[in-house]
Design a protein around this motif. Structure first.
Motif, PDB file in Angstrom:
ATOM      1  N   GLY A  35      -5.084 -30.003   4.835  1.00 31.39           N
ATOM      2  CA  GLY A  35      -4.029 -29.461   5.694  1.00 31.39           C
ATOM      3  C   GLY A  35      -4.507 -29.221   7.109  1.00 31.39           C
ATOM      4  O   GLY A  35      -4.705 -28.079   7.518  1.00 31.39           O
ATOM      5  N   ASN A  99      -7.821 -16.969   6.749  1.00 30.06           N
ATOM      6  CA  ASN A  99      -8.353 -16.704   5.405  1.00 30.06           C
ATOM      7  C   ASN A  99      -9.145 -15.395   5.407  1.00 30.06           C
ATOM      8  O   ASN A  99      -9.060 -14.591   4.485  1.00 30.06           O
ATOM      9  N   TYR A 123      -1.048 -20.458  -2.497  1.00 25.42           N
ATOM     10  CA  TYR A 123      -2.154 -21.022  -1.700  1.00 25.42           C
ATOM     11  C   TYR A 123      -3.441 -20.609  -2.401  1.00 25.42           C
ATOM     12  O   TYR A 123      -3.698 -19.420  -2.585  1.00 25.42           O
ATOM     13  N   ILE A 167       4.352 -16.721   2.070  1.00 26.15           N
ATOM     14  CA  ILE A 167       3.871 -17.699   3.062  1.00 26.15           C
ATOM     15  C   ILE A 167       5.093 -18.496   3.508  1.00 26.15           C
ATOM     16  O   ILE A 167       5.693 -19.207   2.705  1.00 26.15           O
ATOM     17  N   TYR A 202       1.739 -21.340   9.631  1.00 26.23           N
ATOM     18  CA  TYR A 202       2.510 -22.528  10.049  1.00 26.23           C
ATOM     19  C   TYR A 202       3.734 -22.154  10.876  1.00 26.23           C
ATOM     20  O   TYR A 202       4.736 -22.869  10.876  1.00 26.23           O
ATOM     21  N   SER A 232      -5.742 -22.368  13.715  1.00 20.57           N
ATOM     22  CA  SER A 232      -6.258 -23.624  13.149  1.00 20.57           C
ATOM     23  C   SER A 232      -5.267 -24.769  13.237  1.00 20.57           C
ATOM     24  O   SER A 232      -5.628 -25.887  13.590  1.00 20.57           O
TER      25      SER A 232
END
Ligand SMILES: Cc1ncc(COP(=O)(O)O)c(C=O)c1O
Length: 391
Positions: A35, A99, A123, A167, A202, A232
């Motif tokens: 990803g 994370n 996830y 999420i 996201y 990221s």
């Protein structure tokens, strides 16, 4: 003899390196696996890195919570884009990726044996973090469109539950949760004395008019909502390891203890780079989004051509399609077969907590249109070659 027993034996192994090794053994494989996005960080990063080197003090340890100019830039972004005001009852902590922010949150809010509710498919690193903390992931299935089922979530709450995790946009399904659903879950958490951990890695990746909403912007949410963000994906920044979290002020001391012990501070050079990236802002990601949207369309069209051989929800977020293959193969065996025989890789669904059925996560953020087309052609050819149990 060293003892082999440790808490880590109860933790699943990360799948990405396993699939990565299979890819290495089969050169030329197109990866629809990891990803990540196809682009690099914005040029503003180079300028802020030069600034880092102008001050020798920057080579020393810095604030556990993150350097002030970056925290200020984050606070301004949160207010302008997420509707989250940083005030007396909440604060920003810069982390080494989101994370790490999730791990900080779990360690800060739990005792061993506590429960956190994850929605399946989940996830995998969330599930692993909970296990590492000596807590239990209580997994609640989503509906047929991978949307949360608030009644089932409410029914899963026990005396040990500390948080519900959402999420949106979602990894691995790509679904975007509506404001009403997030509002309902956030209120449920408040009413039941739980935290709502909202992973928004996201946030910029939505299509077809879908809108990302931050639960941290809801009225009366700041005391129990933890919002997690990542640079990221948005800034092609995965290796720099910078994310951040918005936490209720009452968790700050605990989060700082975790972060001080594990990191002391997020790498300061990466924080400078992040500060530069935020100066480029959301527009940088938006500019690259149309290529990802094209790859998405190629993937959805190709999957649609497979008819009964698979089912999938044409989700409006992140850069994933989550596919249920109509085959008796296990998810991992299908992934292995696709790599070995058809030169294309995806991630097996059991990694995301789906034990029954054969699922694949197909990632399309890292691909040019051309590679997406070739990769998905290979996937389609591989799926067509399977003898399916019900066809
Ligand atoms: C939902 C979600 N949260 C967090 C992360 C990790 O982000 P970071 O690189 O900031 O640690 C990922 C990465 O794939 C993700 O999918």
């Amino acid at each position: 003899m060293m003892r082999e027993q440790s808490r880590m034996q109860a933790v699943q192994s990360p799948i990405i390196p396993v699939v990565g090794e299979l890819i290495r053994q089969h050169p030329g494989t197109i990866s629809l696996g990891q990803g990540v996005v196809y682009y690099s960080p914005p040029p503003e990063v180079e300028r802020s890195l030069s600034e880092f080197f102008t001050n020798p003090e920057n080579h020393k340890y810095k604030s556990v919570q993150g350097i002030p100019p970056l925290r200020q830039a984050i606070a301004a972004k949160l207010l302008a884009e997420n509707g989250i005001a940083i005030a007396r009852d909440n604060c920003v902590v810069v982390t080494a990726g989101s994370n790490m922010a999730f791990m900080n949150a779990v360690l800060a809010m739990t005792r061993p044996g506590d429960e956190l509710i994850l929605l399946a498919p989940y996830y995998f690193n969330h599930e692993m973090a909970i296990a590492i903390a000596g807590c239990r992931a209580v997994v609640v299935a989503t509906d047929e469109n991978y949307q949360p089922r608030p009644d089932a979530i409410a029914a899963a709450i026990t005396d040990r539950t500390r948080a519900v995790v959402t999420i949106s946009p979602n990894n691995p399904t790509g679904t975007v949760y509506s404001e009403a659903t997030l509002q309902q879950l956030n209120s449920l958490c408040r009413d039941r004395g739980l935290y709502h951990i909202s992973d928004e890695a996201y946030e910029y990746f939505t299509y077809e008019g879908a809108r990302h909403v931050s639960p941290g912007s809801f009225a009366n949410s700041s005391e129990h909502t933890i919002s997690l963000y990542s640079l990221s994906k948005a800034y092609g920044f995965a290796s720099w390891r910078i994310g951040y979290m918005v936490i209720p002020q009452h968790l700050l001391t605990a989060v700082k203890k975790v972060q001080d012990t594990i990191l002391i501070c997020p790498p300061v050079i990466s924080q400078y780079a992040a500060w530069g990236a935020l100066q480029a802002g959301r527009a940088y990601c938006t500019h690259h989004l149309s290529a990802i949207a094209s790859a998405r369309q190629i993937v959805l069209n190709a999957l649609g051509s497979l008819g009964d051989r698979c089912t999938f929800t044409p989700a409006d977020g992140a850069f994933y399609a989550f596919v249920k293959a109509n085959t008796s193969l296990s998810s991992f065996d299908l992934v292995k077969y696709l790599i070995e025989e058809h030169g294309v890789a995806a991630i097996p669904g059991d990694t995301f907590g789906l034990e029954e059925g054969c699922y694949l996560r197909v990632a399309y953020g890292a691909l040019s249109e051309e590679t997406a087309a070739t990769g998905i052609e290979r996937l389609v050819r591989g799926m067509r070659s399977l003898s399916s149990p019900t066809l």
